[in-house]
Design an enzyme around this catalytic site. Structure first.
Site, short mmCIF file in Angstrom:
data_model
loop_
_atom_site.label_atom_id
_atom_site.label_comp_id
_atom_site.label_asym_id
_atom_site.label_seq_id
_atom_site.Cartn_x
_atom_site.Cartn_y
_atom_site.Cartn_z
N SER A 59 -55.73 24.86 30.41
CA SER A 59 -55.41 25.84 31.45
C SER A 59 -55.30 27.21 30.82
O SER A 59 -55.04 27.35 29.62
CB SER A 59 -54.09 25.49 32.15
OG SER A 59 -53.07 25.46 31.18
N PHE A 105 -56.89 32.21 35.32
CA PHE A 105 -56.69 31.85 36.72
C PHE A 105 -57.22 30.44 37.01
O PHE A 105 -57.47 30.09 38.15
CB PHE A 105 -57.42 32.86 37.63
CG PHE A 105 -58.81 33.19 37.18
CD1 PHE A 105 -59.84 32.24 37.31
CD2 PHE A 105 -59.12 34.42 36.61
CE1 PHE A 105 -61.13 32.52 36.89
CE2 PHE A 105 -60.42 34.71 36.19
CZ PHE A 105 -61.42 33.77 36.33
N VAL A 132 -58.22 23.03 33.95
CA VAL A 132 -59.30 22.04 33.85
C VAL A 132 -58.68 20.65 33.78
O VAL A 132 -57.77 20.42 32.99
CB VAL A 132 -60.16 22.29 32.58
CG1 VAL A 132 -61.29 21.25 32.49
CG2 VAL A 132 -60.74 23.70 32.59
N LYS A 188 -62.98 22.08 36.73
CA LYS A 188 -62.30 23.38 36.62
C LYS A 188 -61.82 23.76 38.01
O LYS A 188 -62.62 23.79 38.95
CB LYS A 188 -63.27 24.43 36.07
CG LYS A 188 -62.64 25.81 35.90
CD LYS A 188 -63.59 26.75 35.18
CE LYS A 188 -63.01 28.15 35.06
NZ LYS A 188 -63.93 29.05 34.30
N ASP A 198 -68.78 37.03 25.93
CA ASP A 198 -67.41 36.65 25.56
C ASP A 198 -67.46 35.49 24.57
O ASP A 198 -66.74 34.50 24.69
CB ASP A 198 -66.58 36.26 26.80
CG ASP A 198 -65.09 36.25 26.51
OD1 ASP A 198 -64.33 35.66 27.30
OD2 ASP A 198 -64.70 36.79 25.45
C1 LIG Z 1 -70.24 26.06 31.95
O1 LIG Z 1 -69.22 25.28 31.43
C2 LIG Z 1 -67.95 25.68 31.61
C3 LIG Z 1 -67.66 26.85 32.28
C4 LIG Z 1 -66.32 27.22 32.40
O2 LIG Z 1 -66.02 28.33 33.04
C5 LIG Z 1 -65.32 26.43 31.86
C6 LIG Z 1 -65.64 25.26 31.20
N1 LIG Z 1 -64.59 24.55 30.70
C7 LIG Z 1 -64.48 23.26 30.20
C8 LIG Z 1 -65.46 22.27 30.36
C9 LIG Z 1 -65.22 21.00 29.83
C10 LIG Z 1 -64.02 20.73 29.15
C11 LIG Z 1 -63.81 19.37 28.62
O3 LIG Z 1 -64.60 18.47 28.86
N2 LIG Z 1 -62.69 19.18 27.86
C12 LIG Z 1 -62.25 18.00 27.32
C13 LIG Z 1 -62.63 16.73 27.78
C14 LIG Z 1 -62.08 15.59 27.19
C15 LIG Z 1 -61.17 15.71 26.14
C16 LIG Z 1 -60.80 16.98 25.68
C17 LIG Z 1 -61.34 18.12 26.27
C18 LIG Z 1 -63.08 21.75 28.99
O4 LIG Z 1 -61.94 21.49 28.29
C19 LIG Z 1 -60.95 22.52 28.31
C20 LIG Z 1 -59.96 22.26 27.20
C21 LIG Z 1 -60.66 22.32 25.87
N3 LIG Z 1 -59.82 23.02 24.90
C22 LIG Z 1 -63.31 23.00 29.52
C23 LIG Z 1 -66.97 24.87 31.05
#
Ligand SMILES: COc1cc(O)cc(Nc2ccc(C(=O)Nc3ccccc3)c(OCCC[NH3+])c2)c1
Length: 343
Positions: free
Chosen positions: A26, A29, A32, A47, A139
């Site tokens: 998170s 704004f 996830v 998201k 960014d």
């Molecule tokens: C185009 O892709 C985007 C755009 C956007 O604005 C935000 C994100 N953010 C994401 C996408 C995927 C993940 C994710 O799959 N995380 C995850 C899954 C399983 C275990 C651990 C992490 C995501 O994770 C956010 C936290 C990572 N520090 C953010 C993609």
């Protein structure tokens, strides 16, 4: 929890197609959450944006969503579906369980030149593709690069991206967003070319991978900006001459003297031990129709293959788009091209 119930009530569209689990990130704004697409059984990231928290940032979210619909690449996190209600926007995204590059660097302290090269080639591949589609990311930083289950990198968060015609408002905001990665020309608020500013940020990113530190840093924003516009930084003793040279070519204060992404594709440092230029073409062409996926969907939806193909080709980023893309992802990972029939 009245809030959860309210959320659930207004997002029946989301819960109809996805199981929604814990929050995994998170910030700003949005937050996830982990999710699972019911029909394919595939994990996703969801998201969730609350419109009331956006203020005048709504155009930024719309811009990112439009950009994501035009970007399909092996090193860019894929958008599968967008659901909009009166109060929220849900972006269903590719699942990247390896976390982000920032946490990875912290855990490793710093990466070897060899490990850095593997990752940096993937970043160059993604950025060459993004620029070829007429976008600049603007960014770039380790927090915006995730690691997938195959230990490959995925670029995320195109919230500040734009076609190079710019849009001055964003530059000012970008300056305040992530100062340490911002190119000197943005700080001096001059008109700039997005792709050139991206190369500077890639240089800062390369430095942080090789050194586990930032080339320009200071708690005071003004002091930090002065350091960036001077462009002087210390090269740690462990850097090879080749690494020192490449960093210098990327972090040139004058954007016209900076190396370009095209030149990075076959740069000697990038080619070392790989002997081939970076492959930047997309392996997941937008608009590509896979017959096996169409067949499985047609059977499941009790429709003809022709009408299923026509429906997929509309690319509405609704449940049909998500089902097709997630089926394709299963096939590309050698899993059966099967949908789980619903009771
Ligand atoms: C185009 O892709 C985007 C755009 C956007 O604005 C935000 C994100 N953010 C994401 C996408 C995927 C993940 C994710 O799959 N995380 C995850 C899954 C399983 C275990 C651990 C992490 C995501 O994770 C956010 C936290 C990572 N520090 C953010 C993609």
């Amino acid at each position: 929890m009245p809030v959860e119930r309210t959320t659930e009530f207004r997002a029946e569209e989301l819960y109809k197609y996805y199981k929604v689990y814990e929050t995994i990130g998170s910030g700003g704004f949005a937050k996830v959450k982990l999710g699972r697409h019911i029909l394919t059984g595939e994990k996703v990231a969801i998201k969730i944006i609350n419109k009331k928290d956006l203020g005048d940032d709504l155009p930024r979210v719309k811009l990112e969503i439009e950009a994501m619909k035009n970007l399909s690449h092996q090193h860019i996190c894929r958008l599968y579906q967008v659901i909009e209600t009166s109060t929220q926007i849900f972006m269903v995204l590719e699942h990247c369980p390896g976390g982000d590059l920032f946490d990875y660097i912290i855990a490793k302290d710093r990466l070897s030149e060899e490990d850095t090269r593997v990752f940096f080639r993937q970043i160059v591949s993604a950025m060459a593709y993004v620029h070829s589609q007429g976008y600049a990311h603007r960014d770039l930083k380790p927090e915006n690069i995730l690691i997938d289950e195959d230990h490959n990198l995925k670029l995320i968060d195109f919230g500040l991206c734009a076609k190079p015609k710019g849009g001055l408002g964003y530059e000012l905001m970008t300056c305040c967003g992530t100062p340490a990665y911002v190119a000197p020309e943005l700080i001096q608020d001059r008109a700039y070319i997005g792709s050139e500013a991206d190369v500077w940020s890639m240089g800062v990113l390369l430095f942080s991978l090789l050194c586990g530190d930032l080339p320009f840093d200071d708690d005071n924003c003004v002091v930090l900006y002065r350091k960036i516009t001077r462009g002087k930084y210390d090269n740690p003793h462990w850097l090879s001459p080749g690494s020192v040279l490449l960093l210098n070519q990327m972090m040139q204060v004058d954007p016209k003297r900076r190396v370009t992404v095209r030149q990075l594709l076959d740069h000697p440092w990038v080619m070392k031990d790989h002997n081939s230029p970076v492959e930047w073409y997309s392996r997941q062409l937008l608009g590509h129709i896979d017959e096996d996926c169409i067949t499985e969907m047609a059977v499941n939806m009790k429709r003809s293959r022709e009408s299923t193909t026509a429906l997929v080709r509309e690319w509405r980023y609704d449940h049909t788009t998500a089902t097709y893309l997630l089926l394709l992802s299963k096939k590309q990972r050698g899993k059966p091209v099967r949908l789980c029939p619903q009771p």
